[in-house]
Design a protein around this motif. Structure first.
Motif, short mmCIF file in Angstrom:
data_model
loop_
_atom_site.label_atom_id
_atom_site.label_comp_id
_atom_site.label_asym_id
_atom_site.label_seq_id
_atom_site.Cartn_x
_atom_site.Cartn_y
_atom_site.Cartn_z
N LYS A 24 2.77 0.74 -8.96
CA LYS A 24 3.53 1.47 -10.16
C LYS A 24 2.55 0.77 -11.34
CE LYS A 24 7.70 0.62 -9.06
NZ LYS A 24 9.23 0.65 -9.39
N PHE A 25 2.33 -0.61 -11.44
CA PHE A 25 1.57 -1.08 -12.43
C PHE A 25 0.10 -0.75 -12.74
CE2 PHE A 25 -1.23 -4.57 -13.96
CZ PHE A 25 -0.66 -4.82 -15.20
N ALA A 26 -0.53 -0.23 -11.60
CA ALA A 26 -1.71 -0.02 -11.49
C ALA A 26 -1.83 1.53 -12.13
CB ALA A 26 -2.56 -0.30 -10.18
N PHE A 27 -0.96 2.30 -11.72
CA PHE A 27 -0.86 3.59 -11.78
C PHE A 27 -0.67 3.86 -13.46
CE2 PHE A 27 0.63 8.01 -11.73
CZ PHE A 27 -0.65 8.83 -10.98
N GLN A 28 -1.51 4.09 -14.36
CA GLN A 28 -1.15 3.82 -15.84
C GLN A 28 -1.81 5.40 -16.18
OE1 GLN A 28 1.00 1.98 -17.49
NE2 GLN A 28 1.00 0.90 -15.73
N ASP A 29 -2.59 6.06 -15.69
CA ASP A 29 -3.13 7.18 -15.94
C ASP A 29 -3.14 8.32 -14.93
OD1 ASP A 29 -5.05 9.00 -16.89
OD2 ASP A 29 -6.82 7.97 -16.32
N ASP A 30 -2.58 9.30 -15.41
CA ASP A 30 -2.05 10.35 -14.56
C ASP A 30 -3.40 11.72 -14.57
OD1 ASP A 30 -1.49 11.46 -17.01
OD2 ASP A 30 0.52 11.85 -16.48
N SER A 31 -4.42 11.14 -15.06
CA SER A 31 -5.56 12.16 -14.87
C SER A 31 -5.73 12.74 -13.66
CB SER A 31 -6.70 11.54 -15.52
OG SER A 31 -7.41 10.80 -14.65
N ASP A 32 -6.43 14.06 -13.50
CA ASP A 32 -6.74 14.49 -12.19
C ASP A 32 -7.60 13.75 -11.21
OD1 ASP A 32 -5.48 16.73 -13.02
OD2 ASP A 32 -7.42 18.04 -13.02
N GLU A 33 -8.39 12.85 -11.86
CA GLU A 33 -9.39 11.99 -11.02
C GLU A 33 -8.23 10.69 -10.45
OE1 GLU A 33 -12.47 11.18 -9.03
OE2 GLU A 33 -12.23 12.99 -10.52
N ILE A 34 -7.45 10.34 -11.23
CA ILE A 34 -6.62 9.19 -10.87
C ILE A 34 -5.70 9.70 -9.81
CG2 ILE A 34 -4.89 7.47 -11.38
CD1 ILE A 34 -7.90 6.66 -12.07
N VAL A 35 -4.94 10.98 -9.87
CA VAL A 35 -4.05 11.49 -9.12
C VAL A 35 -4.73 11.84 -7.74
CG1 VAL A 35 -2.77 13.32 -8.60
CG2 VAL A 35 -2.78 12.55 -10.90
N LYS A 36 -6.15 12.26 -7.60
CA LYS A 36 -6.69 12.42 -6.66
C LYS A 36 -7.01 11.09 -5.70
CE LYS A 36 -9.34 16.67 -8.00
NZ LYS A 36 -10.68 17.04 -8.29
N SER A 37 -7.32 10.12 -6.78
CA SER A 37 -7.74 8.67 -5.99
C SER A 37 -6.42 8.30 -5.35
CB SER A 37 -8.26 7.61 -6.89
OG SER A 37 -9.66 8.16 -7.38
N SER A 38 -5.35 8.41 -6.05
CA SER A 38 -4.22 8.02 -5.30
C SER A 38 -3.74 8.51 -4.13
CB SER A 38 -2.97 8.15 -6.44
OG SER A 38 -3.28 7.39 -7.62
N CYS A 39 -3.96 9.97 -4.14
CA CYS A 39 -3.85 10.83 -2.75
C CYS A 39 -4.65 10.30 -1.58
CB CYS A 39 -4.03 12.18 -3.35
SG CYS A 39 -2.94 12.96 -4.31
N VAL A 40 -5.64 9.90 -2.06
CA VAL A 40 -6.77 9.32 -0.91
C VAL A 40 -6.21 7.91 -0.47
CG1 VAL A 40 -8.95 8.28 -0.61
CG2 VAL A 40 -8.66 10.41 -1.87
N ALA A 41 -5.66 7.20 -1.30
CA ALA A 41 -5.02 6.04 -1.05
C ALA A 41 -3.83 6.05 -0.09
CB ALA A 41 -4.40 5.16 -2.55
N ALA A 42 -3.04 7.10 -0.51
CA ALA A 42 -1.80 7.52 0.35
C ALA A 42 -2.66 7.98 1.81
CB ALA A 42 -1.26 8.65 -0.14
N HIS A 43 -3.53 8.68 1.87
CA HIS A 43 -4.05 9.09 3.15
C HIS A 43 -4.64 7.96 3.90
CE1 HIS A 43 -3.97 13.26 2.59
NE2 HIS A 43 -4.85 13.33 1.52
N VAL A 44 -5.26 6.82 3.26
CA VAL A 44 -5.82 5.70 3.88
C VAL A 44 -4.54 4.71 4.44
CG1 VAL A 44 -7.16 3.37 3.59
CG2 VAL A 44 -7.73 5.80 2.72
N LEU A 45 -3.49 4.78 3.66
CA LEU A 45 -2.45 3.91 4.26
C LEU A 45 -1.73 4.57 5.44
CD1 LEU A 45 -0.81 2.98 0.69
CD2 LEU A 45 -1.62 1.73 2.21
N ALA A 46 -1.52 5.71 5.29
CA ALA A 46 -0.86 6.80 6.63
C ALA A 46 -1.76 6.38 7.78
CB ALA A 46 -0.89 8.12 6.14
N SER A 47 -3.15 6.49 7.47
CA SER A 47 -4.02 6.71 8.74
C SER A 47 -3.95 4.94 9.15
CB SER A 47 -5.48 6.63 8.12
OG SER A 47 -6.01 5.65 7.57
N GLN A 48 -3.42 3.98 8.63
CA GLN A 48 -3.39 2.72 9.16
C GLN A 48 -1.84 2.47 9.56
OE1 GLN A 48 -5.68 -0.04 6.70
NE2 GLN A 48 -7.35 1.34 6.68
#
Length: 236
Positions: free
Chosen positions: A15-39
């Motif tokens: 929550k502290f790191a997610f300060q920018d809700d631009s498309d690029e940051i949202v996409k990166s966050s979605c990838v982070a969620a994928h990586v966490l789920a895969s592990q």
């Protein structure tokens, strides 16, 4: 996030790191969620998706769904990503969007989690969307997963809290058709509903009914009925 010991700490960091809700940051966050789920860090993945949805709001929720769906095959299964999205929408209390995810699951031949459906039932009843409650229940009956006691109890409780006790009664009878034997919690919901309405004779009738059907009353059952009689002055 993975290096932090506790889930709450990891979520706080995101929550502290997610300060920018631009498309690029949202996409990166979605990838982070994928990586966490895969592990096998599903709860952290759900936290990430929930916070992203909360930050971008209703207007951009479809973007999040499409971002998550587009690359998910590289990291996780169809069910995994859709379950994460559904729970994210549930946590942010977007019931319509959660129903859409259920629909998408049906389209690809998947069955939503029974526990997630229970949460969705509670949310739909709280916001007064009774039509979606019945739609969801019909979907479970025809396409699975088969309704269980937890599902029925959540719906019975929701309708009883809204004052629709007769609907709760009907559901208690209906659940038996789907090999769900009413448990003490289901009976206690109805008994408490009648006691709250001052209909202590009906409550006592249901207590006798549950005993005759082989379900033993709990201390809560007796306490609820006794208290209702005392409140109404029926000390005998």
């Amino acid at each position: 996030m993975k290096s932090l010991e506790y889930r709450e700490t990891a979520f706080g960091f995101f929550k502290f790191a997610f300060q920018d809700d631009s498309d690029e940051i949202v996409k990166s966050s979605c990838v982070a969620a994928h990586v966490l789920a895969s592990q096998n860090l599903k709860l952290l993945a759900q936290d990430v998706v929930y916070w992203v949805i909360r930050r971008v709001g209703v207007d951009r929720r479809r973007e999040v769904v499409e971002f998550m769906w587009k690359r998910h095959a590289e990291f996780e299964s169809d069910f995994s990503v859709l379950d994460t999205l559904m729970r994210g929408f549930l946590k942010v209390e977007m019931s319509c969007e959660a129903m859409e995810i259920v629909g998408r699951m049906r389209e690809v031949g998947l069955r939503p989690s029974s526990s997630a459906i229970t949460i969705l039932f509670k949310l739909l009843l709280r916001v007064g969307d009774h039509g979606s409650v019945w739609k969801l229940l019909r979907g479970m009956i025809h396409q699975g997963p088969r309704p269980c006691n937890h599902n029925f109890n959540a719906v019975i409780l929701g309708f009883c809290r809204l004052g629709h006790v007769k609907v709760g009664e009907s559901l208690l009878y209906v659940m038996q058709k789907f090999k769900c034997q009413p448990d003490v919690y289901a009976y206690n919901i109805l008994i408490n509903a009648y006691c709250t309405r001052g209909q202590t004779v009906d409550a006592l009738g249901w207590m006798h009914f549950m005993i005759n059907n082989g379900c033993a009353p709990s201390l809560v059952t007796f306490g609820t009925v006794i208290n209702a009689f005392l409140q109404s002055g029926k000390y005998d």
